[in-house]
Enzyme design. Structure first.
Site, PDB file in Angstrom:
ATOM      1  N   HIS A   1     -11.319  -2.809   3.463  1.00 36.56           N
ATOM      2  CA  HIS A   1     -11.270  -2.421   4.871  1.00 36.56           C
ATOM      3  C   HIS A   1     -12.023  -1.124   5.172  1.00 36.56           C
ATOM      4  CE1 HIS A   1      -8.324  -0.090   2.791  1.00 36.56           C
ATOM      5  NE2 HIS A   1      -8.165   0.686   3.847  1.00 36.56           N
ATOM      6  N   ASP A   2     -12.592  -0.500   4.154  1.00 36.33           N
ATOM      7  CA  ASP A   2     -13.365   0.726   4.370  1.00 36.33           C
ATOM      8  C   ASP A   2     -14.863   0.500   4.218  1.00 36.33           C
ATOM      9  OD1 ASP A   2     -11.012   2.262   4.645  1.00 36.33           O
ATOM     10  OD2 ASP A   2     -10.847   2.495   2.473  1.00 36.33           O
TER      11      ASP A   2
ATOM     12  N   GLU B   1      -6.617   3.542  -5.864  1.00 35.55           N
ATOM     13  CA  GLU B   1      -7.883   3.637  -5.129  1.00 35.55           C
ATOM     14  C   GLU B   1      -8.597   4.889  -5.596  1.00 35.55           C
ATOM     15  OE1 GLU B   1      -9.902   4.046  -0.711  1.00 35.55           O
ATOM     16  OE2 GLU B   1      -8.090   5.136  -1.203  1.00 35.55           O
TER      17      GLU B   1
ATOM     18  N   ASP C   1      -3.126   4.714  -2.404  1.00 35.92           N
ATOM     19  CA  ASP C   1      -4.210   5.252  -1.588  1.00 35.92           C
ATOM     20  C   ASP C   1      -4.743   6.566  -2.173  1.00 35.92           C
ATOM     21  OD1 ASP C   1      -5.501   4.856   1.126  1.00 35.92           O
ATOM     22  OD2 ASP C   1      -4.723   6.886   1.430  1.00 35.92           O
TER      23      ASP C   1
ATOM     24  N   ASP D   1       0.865  -1.171   0.000  1.00 32.04           N
ATOM     25  CA  ASP D   1       0.000   0.000   0.000  1.00 32.04           C
ATOM     26  C   ASP D   1       0.907   1.229   0.000  1.00 32.04           C
ATOM     27  OD1 ASP D   1      -2.337   1.661   0.554  1.00 32.04           O
ATOM     28  OD2 ASP D   1      -3.219  -0.151   1.412  1.00 32.04           O
TER      29      ASP D   1
END
Ligand code: GLC
Length: 536
Positions: free
Chosen positions: A329-330, A268, A205, A103
């Site tokens: 994870h969000d 993302e 990200d 990430d």
């Protein structure tokens, strides 16, 4: 078959698995997952049929946003282990023929990163311009109306130097100034550091946040805002996100990747299809896989999903490779969104669509969102907006490995609780059970790897009927018909304008595997079928 497959790159043929490292496997009994824990579970991932692993941030961080606030881009947080552990992880991943994706969080650092500490120390510090510092308006108020995704204004006043800095997320996550060439070089060097080690790619990200309007114009109000939405939704982030110049930055990152052998970049990006497509870049000079989050927000309705798949497929630029996501994870977990039985159909959809799928850890055993009592909430998004239930903790709970204490995740109390039913719902219980979710995932992954039609084949829609979503995947003379009942009620499926025979290869209710298919079939509620068609 060989020849056709050679034209594809590894990440096109891969299934990616996202690990949230705090919650995968604890090896040292501190209640938080770590790198050695991941190493100890690689055989499981290999057995499952995973090709590439993406790990959420493992870098030193004050953990204000659980690792997405980084204070050192080229280290490993002691909670997760050491750089040596990382090297071993990478080696072990590669030894199994798998790939490792890290990430990368280039939009913002932690407020404890030495760059920010310097930047904030004085107005004439050489790193002042590395972040977005602006004067107050004449009346002392914030420079403009931009809002933080995590609630409140996106501007934080710095008493010492008498200016505001911008933070799209927490005030502990100041945004970098990506217009500054020194920032660009510093972050590209971070990429090189990990690429030199042999990392296979990055998930970048909030890629669409990286550049903001130079003139700092106010964001317009969102006409669709209702009070049950996060305060951030009050405005349309027209000037604070998705600025045209972001593509130059993405291209720079891509050039770094292209200077290595077969490395890749996922972006993302939460944007509508037309905007999302621009992140592939002109002539594929952008992200290899701008994350496609369409399935996360669409109503679970066959007509809408079919139409959206078509729109997405149709909008892809030449050479642009599709990808699909059911959870991360969000987001709430898919099992909690559509229910336990329908989650099997969702898995079948994810793993039969054209394009690289990303599986969120635990979805393969049907993990659900776990209710976290208010006093145990950890996620800042949840803590900042307690009435809106926006905490992301429920989908970040420890992996349920077995029926031992803490699900085999840790010897100590985990950082987030497990659900009461983990003793029944876990990897060990499902491994040998041919009817389990895990067995279904494993079968789907196996078939996808064996059959180029399912892996790299074309996508041909079959017009949806009621709640049945159906399509064909084809490679040369090999064809598979996928038929998914998105409702809980039984249906009869007889495609118009299509005549075909075959045999059921995988069924969400495995009793039907091997059954002949002759142009029509009944489907139970929550039933999905992958049918191998006879050669045309
Ligand atoms: C991304 C991450 C999310 C994080 C945010 C800020 O959306 O997925 O977890 O909170 O960026 O870094």
């Amino acid at each position: 078959m060989k020849e056709a497959q050679q034209k594809h790159l590894w990440w096109q043929e891969s299934v990616i698995y996202q690990i949230y490292p705090r919650s995968f496997q604890d090896s040292n009994g501190d209640g938080v997952g770590d790198l050695r824990g991941i190493i100890s579970r690689l055989n499981y991932l290999q057995w499952l049929g995973i090709d590439a692993i993406w790990i959420s941030p493992i870098y030193p961080s004050p953990m204000a946003d659980f690792g997405y606030d980084i204070s050192d881009y080229t280290g490993v947080h002691p909670l997760f282990g050491t750089l040596d552990d990382f090297d071993e992880l990478l080696q072990e991943v590669h030894a199994r023929g798998m790939k490792l994706i890290l990430d990368l969080v280039p939009n913002h650092t932690s407020d404890q990163h030495p760059w920010f500490l310097e930047s904030r120390s004085s107005r004439d510090n050489p790193k002042r311009d590395w972040y977005l510092w602006y004067d107050a308006k004449e009346d002392g108020s914030v420079p403009n109306n931009w809002l933080s995704v995590f609630g409140g204004s996106a501007w934080e006043w710095d008493e010492k130097t008498q200016q505001y800095y911008y933070h799209a997320f927490l005030k502990e996550q100041p945004d970098l100034n990506w217009r500054n060439p020194e920032v660009q070089q510093a972050m590209l060097d971070v990429m090189r550091f990990w690429l030199d080690k042999g990392v296979d790619g990055f998930r970048v990200d909030v890629m669409w946040h990286m550049i903001k309007d130079k003139q700092l114009r106010d964001n317009p109000p969102n006409p669709n805002y209702t009070p049950n939405m996060a305060t951030y939704e009050q405005l349309v982030p027209a000037y604070s996100t998705d600025q045209p110049e972001v593509h130059q930055i993405v291209r720079m990152m891509r050039q770094v990747l292209d200077s290595y052998h077969e490395r890749m970049m996922i972006g993302e990006i939460y944007l509508p299809i037309d905007k999302l497509m621009t992140y592939y870049g002109t002539d594929n000079s952008g992200a290899h896989l701008p994350f496609n989050f369409l399935l996360l927000s669409l109503p679970w309705d066959a007509a809408q999903i079919a139409s959206t798949i078509g729109q997405y497929e149709g909008a892809l630029p030449t050479g642009g490779w599709p990808n699909w996501v059911l959870g991360n994870h969000d987001q709430p977990r898919i099992t909690s969104r559509v229910g336990k039985s329908q989650a099997r159909v969702a898995a079948m959809l994810l793993l039969t669509l054209r394009g690289t799928p990303t599986i969120y850890y635990g979805d393969e055993i049907g993990m659900r969102d776990v209710a976290i009592p208010p006093e145990e909430v950890q996620d800042p998004q949840g803590l900042n907006m307690p009435d809106l239930y926006l905490s992301r903790d429920p989908s970040r709970t420890p992996m349920q490995w077995n029926d031992q204490a803490n699900g085999g995740f840790s010897e100590s109390k985990p950082w987030l609780r497990l659900p009461d039913n983990y003793r029944r719902l876990n990897v060990q219980a499902q491994e040998q059970d041919p009817y389990s979710m895990l067995s279904l995932y494993r079968k789907l992954l196996k078939l996808r790897h064996e059959e180029p039609a399912l892996n790299i084949g074309t996508y041909v829609p079959v017009p949806p009927e009621g709640q049945v979503l159906s399509f064909i995947r084809q490679h040369e003379s090999q064809r598979f018909l996928i038929v998914l009942n998105l409702s809980h009620r039984p249906v009869f499926f007889k495609p118009r304008n299509l005549s075909c025979r075959g045999r059921i290869a995988i069924a969400t209710y495995p009793e039907r595997e091997g059954e002949a298919f002759n142009n029509s079939t009944s489907l139970a509620g929550d039933e999905g079928l992958v049918i191998r068609l006879e050669e045309a």
